[in-house]
Write a protein that holds these residues in place. Structure first.
Motif, mmCIF file in Angstrom:
data_model
loop_
_atom_site.group_PDB
_atom_site.id
_atom_site.type_symbol
_atom_site.label_atom_id
_atom_site.label_comp_id
_atom_site.label_asym_id
_atom_site.label_seq_id
_atom_site.Cartn_x
_atom_site.Cartn_y
_atom_site.Cartn_z
ATOM 1 N N GLU A 173 0.853 -1.180 0.000
ATOM 2 C CA GLU A 173 0.000 0.000 0.000
ATOM 3 C C GLU A 173 0.893 1.235 0.000
ATOM 4 O OE1 GLU A 173 -3.462 -0.172 2.774
ATOM 5 O OE2 GLU A 173 -2.528 -2.090 3.327
ATOM 6 N N PRO A 178 -4.497 4.641 -4.960
ATOM 7 C CA PRO A 178 -5.656 3.877 -4.493
ATOM 8 C C PRO A 178 -5.352 2.383 -4.472
ATOM 9 C CG PRO A 178 -5.964 4.550 -6.765
ATOM 10 C CD PRO A 178 -4.692 5.208 -6.302
ATOM 11 N N VAL A 179 -5.890 1.685 -3.522
ATOM 12 C CA VAL A 179 -5.825 0.227 -3.342
ATOM 13 C C VAL A 179 -4.389 -0.300 -3.239
ATOM 14 C CG1 VAL A 179 -7.989 -0.025 -4.602
ATOM 15 C CG2 VAL A 179 -5.849 -0.460 -5.813
#
Length: 324
Positions: A173, A178-179
């Motif tokens: 991460e 994002p994600v």
């Protein structure tokens, strides 16, 4: 440029310590000539020397020591008795690290300036990751007069063939993205997690001043490389060359302008993802410049790039240690 010298034990607070400042593609280091291991190089002293506001400033501190004087050098001497010099590398946070690919080139230049290496033969240098061999090589036309090439030793994928087939064996991460992203673990004498991004916009959006979160979490920490493959081309000698752009968060340091082992890991990961017929030679563009990574037939990987010494600095150790 005068020779940097260690002038005594820090615990005794000797008043002067002459060091050098150098960099390899802007991965910068404080360098210490301590051939006789006279300096008590504590984690606190490392942190203070590397401090960019209250010290000399650098991503790490490298001490050049005669191998016979340092217990950490014993395995390198066992591996090759010719490794009479040892690269004692410390991250900017005071922790020790196995080695540093950009740092190897810079300490080789230091050894050349000090006269302990002639610059023509091969320099056999001990590190905590094993013996590294350095030689001077011609640079590309756009670079300085000489580059330094380092046999970085063997590499492997800790996840084995299964990870190679799947293309990943971890998740990372990254702040600003994002994600969680799939990552491939690569060991180049120290640990790396390489993440492929879709484009340069994603690479720019990543905020690497925040340490990425890696799952599963490595017990000893890791370096994280974000890469964007830029394709392949054939050079003037008919050699197929791949190219990638990379940013890196280094364990114990943070984001740096370059990472030599990280560049190797990035090239090896992209080569793995590309599959059969992928190039063995890769140019890796980092914020601080470009290095060349070559996968060798013997299972080793080679790193080539510039090295620069920019200054000698006379440090008042007592004043340095007195800073809160």
């Amino acid at each position: 440029m005068s020779s940097p010298t260690a002038t005594g034990h820090v615990q005794g607070r000797s008043t002067r310590l002459t060091v050098s400042k150098g960099h390899g593609t802007q991965n910068d280091f404080v360098l210490i000539d301590d051939r006789d291991a006279a300096l008590d190089l504590t984690p606190d002293l490392v942190r203070r020397l590397a401090d960019r506001r209250a010290g000399v400033g650098g991503d790490g501190v490298i001490r050049l020591v005669a191998s016979v004087h340092l217990p950490a050098a014993a395995p390198s001497l066992t591996e090759d008795p010719a490794a009479t010099w040892f690269m004692d590398y410390h991250n900017g946070d005071g922790s020790t690290a196995e080695m540093c690919g950009n740092g190897v080139r810079v300490v080789a230049l230091l050894a050349e300036r000090l006269g302990v290496w002639d610059g023509r033969s091969e320099l056999v240098l001990g590190t905590r990751a094993g013996v590294r061999r350095v030689r001077r090589v011609p640079a590309p036309d756009q670079g300085p007069a000489e580059w330094y090439s380092v046999d970085m030793g063997p590499w492997h994928l800790p996840g084995g063939p299964g990870a190679a087939a799947a293309g990943a064996d971890a998740e990372v991460e990254v702040d600003g993205l994002p994600v969680a992203r799939a990552a491939l673990r690569v060991d180049v004498g120290n640990p790396h997690h390489v993440v492929a991004l879709a484009d340069l916009a994603e690479l720019s959006a990543a905020r690497l001043h925040v340490a990425p979160h890696v799952t599963p979490a490595p017990a000893a920490g890791t370096n994280v490389e974000l890469v964007v493959p830029l394709g392949e081309s054939t050079d003037a000698d008919g050699v197929l060359v791949g190219r990638v752009r990379m940013r890196v968060h280094e364990r114990g340091v943070g984001e740096t302008r370059s990472c030599g082992t990280g560049a190797c890991a990035a090239a090896l990961a992209v080569r793995t993802w590309a599959g059969a017929g992928a190039p063995d030679v890769w140019l890796v563009d980092v914020p601080g410049g470009t290095v060349r990574v070559t996968v060798l037939p013997d299972g080793h990987v080679e790193l080539a790039g510039p090295a620069v010494l920019v200054a000698d600095v006379d440090v008042d150790v007592e004043a340095l240690l007195a800073v809160p």
